[in-house]
Design an enzyme around this catalytic site. Structure first.
Site, mmCIF file in Angstrom:
data_model
loop_
_atom_site.group_PDB
_atom_site.id
_atom_site.type_symbol
_atom_site.label_atom_id
_atom_site.label_comp_id
_atom_site.label_asym_id
_atom_site.label_seq_id
_atom_site.Cartn_x
_atom_site.Cartn_y
_atom_site.Cartn_z
ATOM 1 N N LYS A 195 -66.264 28.331 -61.991
ATOM 2 C CA LYS A 195 -65.667 28.576 -60.665
ATOM 3 C C LYS A 195 -66.068 27.408 -59.744
ATOM 4 O O LYS A 195 -67.179 27.362 -59.232
ATOM 5 C CB LYS A 195 -66.202 29.916 -60.124
ATOM 6 N N GLY A 247 -75.925 25.885 -55.410
ATOM 7 C CA GLY A 247 -75.410 26.050 -54.052
ATOM 8 C C GLY A 247 -76.541 26.455 -53.123
ATOM 9 O O GLY A 247 -77.699 26.094 -53.341
ATOM 10 N N SER A 248 -76.192 27.219 -52.106
ATOM 11 C CA SER A 248 -77.191 27.556 -51.082
ATOM 12 C C SER A 248 -78.159 28.636 -51.577
ATOM 13 O O SER A 248 -77.805 29.479 -52.410
ATOM 14 C CB SER A 248 -76.475 28.046 -49.819
ATOM 15 N N THR A 249 -79.347 28.623 -51.025
ATOM 16 C CA THR A 249 -80.359 29.624 -51.382
ATOM 17 C C THR A 249 -79.864 31.018 -50.995
ATOM 18 O O THR A 249 -80.074 31.996 -51.731
ATOM 19 C CB THR A 249 -81.691 29.277 -50.685
ATOM 20 N N GLU A 250 -79.167 31.080 -49.868
ATOM 21 C CA GLU A 250 -78.637 32.369 -49.391
ATOM 22 C C GLU A 250 -77.696 32.995 -50.443
ATOM 23 O O GLU A 250 -77.845 34.170 -50.811
ATOM 24 C CB GLU A 250 -77.867 32.050 -48.110
ATOM 25 N N GLY A 252 -77.549 32.093 -53.566
ATOM 26 C CA GLY A 252 -78.341 32.277 -54.779
ATOM 27 C C GLY A 252 -78.942 33.677 -54.847
ATOM 28 O O GLY A 252 -78.968 34.323 -55.895
ATOM 29 N N GLU A 269 -79.846 26.565 -59.052
ATOM 30 C CA GLU A 269 -80.255 25.294 -58.429
ATOM 31 C C GLU A 269 -79.891 25.420 -56.967
ATOM 32 O O GLU A 269 -78.702 25.413 -56.614
ATOM 33 C CB GLU A 269 -79.463 24.117 -59.026
ATOM 34 N N CYS A 303 -79.033 18.202 -52.642
ATOM 35 C CA CYS A 303 -80.086 19.207 -52.546
ATOM 36 C C CYS A 303 -81.465 18.557 -52.555
ATOM 37 O O CYS A 303 -82.423 19.128 -52.071
ATOM 38 C CB CYS A 303 -79.933 20.235 -53.654
ATOM 39 N N GLU A 400 -82.592 23.370 -44.190
ATOM 40 C CA GLU A 400 -81.816 22.348 -44.884
ATOM 41 C C GLU A 400 -80.576 22.016 -44.041
ATOM 42 O O GLU A 400 -79.769 22.889 -43.747
ATOM 43 C CB GLU A 400 -81.383 22.881 -46.253
HETATM 44 P P1 NAD Z 1 -72.371 28.150 -51.020
HETATM 45 O O1 NAD Z 1 -73.667 28.409 -51.654
HETATM 46 O O2 NAD Z 1 -71.794 29.157 -50.090
HETATM 47 O O3 NAD Z 1 -71.238 27.908 -52.137
HETATM 48 C C1 NAD Z 1 -71.493 27.373 -53.418
HETATM 49 C C2 NAD Z 1 -70.558 28.048 -54.432
HETATM 50 O O4 NAD Z 1 -70.795 29.458 -54.452
HETATM 51 C C3 NAD Z 1 -69.069 27.903 -54.131
HETATM 52 O O5 NAD Z 1 -68.364 27.763 -55.354
HETATM 53 C C4 NAD Z 1 -68.721 29.218 -53.467
HETATM 54 O O6 NAD Z 1 -67.359 29.589 -53.579
HETATM 55 C C5 NAD Z 1 -69.580 30.174 -54.253
HETATM 56 N N1 NAD Z 1 -69.917 31.424 -53.566
HETATM 57 C C6 NAD Z 1 -70.039 31.632 -52.234
HETATM 58 N N2 NAD Z 1 -70.404 32.911 -52.003
HETATM 59 C C7 NAD Z 1 -70.522 33.516 -53.198
HETATM 60 C C8 NAD Z 1 -70.888 34.823 -53.627
HETATM 61 N N3 NAD Z 1 -71.218 35.769 -52.760
HETATM 62 N N4 NAD Z 1 -70.916 35.084 -54.952
HETATM 63 C C9 NAD Z 1 -70.616 34.127 -55.851
HETATM 64 N N5 NAD Z 1 -70.249 32.881 -55.514
HETATM 65 C C10 NAD Z 1 -70.211 32.571 -54.201
HETATM 66 O O7 NAD Z 1 -72.466 26.756 -50.320
HETATM 67 P P2 NAD Z 1 -71.599 26.267 -49.047
HETATM 68 O O8 NAD Z 1 -71.262 27.347 -48.107
HETATM 69 O O9 NAD Z 1 -70.481 25.537 -49.572
HETATM 70 O O10 NAD Z 1 -72.679 25.361 -48.332
HETATM 71 C C11 NAD Z 1 -73.609 25.939 -47.436
HETATM 72 C C12 NAD Z 1 -74.949 25.296 -47.592
HETATM 73 O O11 NAD Z 1 -75.405 25.424 -48.938
HETATM 74 C C13 NAD Z 1 -74.995 23.801 -47.369
HETATM 75 O O12 NAD Z 1 -75.029 23.457 -46.039
HETATM 76 C C14 NAD Z 1 -76.247 23.447 -48.098
HETATM 77 O O13 NAD Z 1 -77.362 23.725 -47.316
HETATM 78 C C15 NAD Z 1 -76.222 24.351 -49.284
HETATM 79 N N6 NAD Z 1 -75.681 23.686 -50.490
HETATM 80 C C16 NAD Z 1 -76.562 23.341 -51.438
HETATM 81 C C17 NAD Z 1 -76.097 22.690 -52.579
HETATM 82 C C18 NAD Z 1 -77.018 22.269 -53.663
HETATM 83 O O14 NAD Z 1 -76.643 21.444 -54.476
HETATM 84 N N7 NAD Z 1 -78.204 22.815 -53.751
HETATM 85 C C19 NAD Z 1 -74.756 22.392 -52.714
HETATM 86 C C20 NAD Z 1 -73.870 22.808 -51.716
HETATM 87 C C21 NAD Z 1 -74.358 23.464 -50.625
#
Ligand code: NAD
Length: 498
Positions: A195, A247-250, A252, A269, A303, A400
């Site tokens: 995804k 993606g984001s810790t939130e 995660g 990650e 990250c 972050e």
């Molecule tokens: P996010 O964590 O919301 O999204 C990352 C992925 O998760 C996307 O594919 C998104 O569609 C998917 N996703 C979102 N909510 C989900 C859920 N409830 N269940 C399953 N999948 C879900 O990241 P974002 O909103 O695009 O970015 C926000 C912040 O996250 C950034 O500002 C940054 O701090 C952080 N971020 C970190 C990384 C990293 O490599 N560690 C990468 C991108 C963003």
């Protein structure tokens, strides 16, 4: 909309791809989403729409998971010999390399990153990673294990693919993250539902075409585009054996909750607030460009970005002057311009997030050394920014930012425990860098830092063979190296009483 005239640089092959209908890849076929809906994809350099892409939902995830399950249980994938599997993964690396220029262009257009970086980093790393992981296919071994119980035994372990895996990726390195996830899973013999991030789905879709072209059987890799809805459905799906998320810790944390239903395996990650620590004896001709690259590479959307720069007071002023020089030298512009070093942020949301942090920094008393605001009023550009006079309580120091913003912090201490304590004063633990000529000090401090990667006289260094992942709230598990293969395999113990 005339994209070619917007940038004057798009090759016909990229224009053709963009003009194609962007559907979902399920069971080896490109299919319309069950909702019939599409969502727009924007060029971050202009804010204009460049494509529309299928909006997948939970029904599409069901179909994709069923296809991946068939390919895993009954399909040719699970029966392929390790050499055949490895060759195919390696071949995908070759196919990617043959299409590198086109993919670099697409990545730069969709994500905004400088095409120079996509050519120099994203594409070569992706190709090398596929070949490296392809090499592991034939080397995934268990052990013969000595048994102490009475009797005569033959006991051994086997490493088996974990099964159907869901992989959810972000937008900062869209193609590289896709490869980063699929390469070890494929090498281990898993089947996949990927995804991509809704902001940047295009290069993953082109990768899907290349996967079919390379000859992967139907259902081995399925790609469902869309937002958090298909992401959440994938994380919660009862027939998915493992979910891997970047993606984001939130989010995660939401993935962990969603995975609890069938207790699927989880690897994460997540975010970071990585320290770069400059000692008074550091070679500043290396530390200055190194720290600049550590925060400004990919517009700080890494990250591992070195977003907290601790500099000893003896070299603080020289470091600030040098870093400000570096920051002002970086040419800001659309990613497709080969002269560009700082492209736009990925989206308006990120622009607002980063400028919001800048405002909060100023309100809380930080001083702007250079940069500090949006660049221009079209597209999502932010100036490379250095903040000083920050305190540990400030939001810009704690959270972050995920933008080209570094907090420079002066320190006068020579005690390694206290230096490490400052570096570790974050809920994250992804990476850290140490800048010194004293290699003994560097290694002593490396042991005290609570981070998954510690770099000495370099920042943002990754290699296909080096385990990568986070301590604390930066994640679970390690990708790259053999540890990535372990993430996608289960261990079975077999014991026979002879
Ligand atoms: P996010 O964590 O919301 O999204 C990352 C992925 O998760 C996307 O594919 C998104 O569609 C998917 N996703 C979102 N909510 C989900 C859920 N409830 N269940 C399953 N999948 C879900 O990241 P974002 O909103 O695009 O970015 C926000 C912040 O996250 C950034 O500002 C940054 O701090 C952080 N971020 C970190 C990384 C990293 O490599 N560690 C990468 C991108 C963003």
């Amino acid at each position: 909309m005339d994209l070619a005239s917007a940038h004057g640089r798009l090759s016909p092959v990229t224009s053709d791809f963009i003009a194609r209908p962007h559907r979902l890849l399920i069971d080896g076929k490109w299919v319309e989403p069950s909702s019939g809906k599409r969502f727009p994809v924007l060029d971050p350099a202009t804010g204009q729409q460049i494509a529309s892409v299928a909006e997948g939902n939970a029904t599409d995830i069901d179909l994709a998971v069923a296809a991946a399950r068939r390919a895993f249980e009954a399909g040719p994938w699970s029966r392929l010999k390790p050499t055949e599997r490895g060759k195919l993964v390696w071949k995908l690396g070759d196919v990617l390399e043959a299409h590198s220029e086109e993919l670099a262009e697409l990545e730069s257009l969709d994500n905004g990153k400088p095409i120079t970086d996509a050519r120099a980093v994203d594409l070569p790393f992706g190709c090398e990673l596929l070949r490296y992981m392809g090499g592991w296919s034939t080397k995934i071994c268990g052990q013969q294990i000595p048994i102490s119980a009475p009797g005569e035994w033959h006991a051994y372990s086997i490493r088996e693919p974990v099964g159907v895996v869901g992989q959810i990726i972000p937008w900062n390195f869209p193609l590289l993250m896709a490869v980063w996830k699929i390469a070890p899973a494929l090498a281990a013999g898993c089947t996949i539902v990927l995804k991509p991030a809704e902001q940047t789905p295009l290069s993953a879709l082109r990768l899907g075409e290349l996967i079919l072209e390379a000859g992967f059987p139907p259902g081995v890799v399925n790609i469902v585009t869309g937002d958090h809805v298909p992401g959440a459905a994938l994380a919660a799906h009862p027939d998915v054996d493992k979910v891997a998320f970047t993606g984001s810790t939130e989010v995660g944390k939401l993935i962990v909750q969603a995975a609890a239903g069938n207790l699927k395996k989880v690897s994460l990650e997540l975010g970071g607030k990585s320290p770069a620590i400059v000692f008074p004896d550091a070679d500043l001709s290396v530390a200055i460009p190194g720290a600049a690259n550590g925060i400004f590479f990919n517009m700080g959307q890494c990250c591992t970005a070195g977003s907290r720069l601790f500099v000893h007071e003896k070299v603080f002023d020289r470091m600030m002057t040098g870093l400000a020089d570096e920051a002002t030298k970086l040419k800001i512009g659309p990613g497709l311009d080969p002269e560009t070093r700082i492209g736009p942020l990925v989206s308006e949301e990120q622009l607002n997030r980063v400028t919001g942090f800048l405002a909060s920094g100023r309100e809380q008393g930080a001083e702007v050394v250079t940069g500090g605001k949006r660049h221009g009023n079209a597209g999502y550009f932010v100036e490379p920014t250095i903040l000083t006079r920050t305190t540990p309580e400030m939001k810009v120091v704690r959270e972050e930012i995920f933008g080209p913003v570094v907090c420079a912090i002066r320190y006068g201490d020579d005690d390694l425990d206290r230096i490490a304590k400052q570096g570790n004063a974050t809920e994250y633990g992804l990476a850290a860098s140490i800048w010194t000529r004293d290699i003994g000090v560097a290694h002593k401090l490396a042991r005290k830092l609570r981070a998954g990667s510690v770099w000495i006289n370099v920042h943002n260094f990754n290699d296909v063979a080096l385990p990568f992942g986070g301590y604390k709230q930066s994640g679970w598990g390690r990708e790259m190296g053999y540890e990535a293969i372990e993430l996608y395999t289960e261990t079975k113990a077999v014991a026979a009483l002879l």
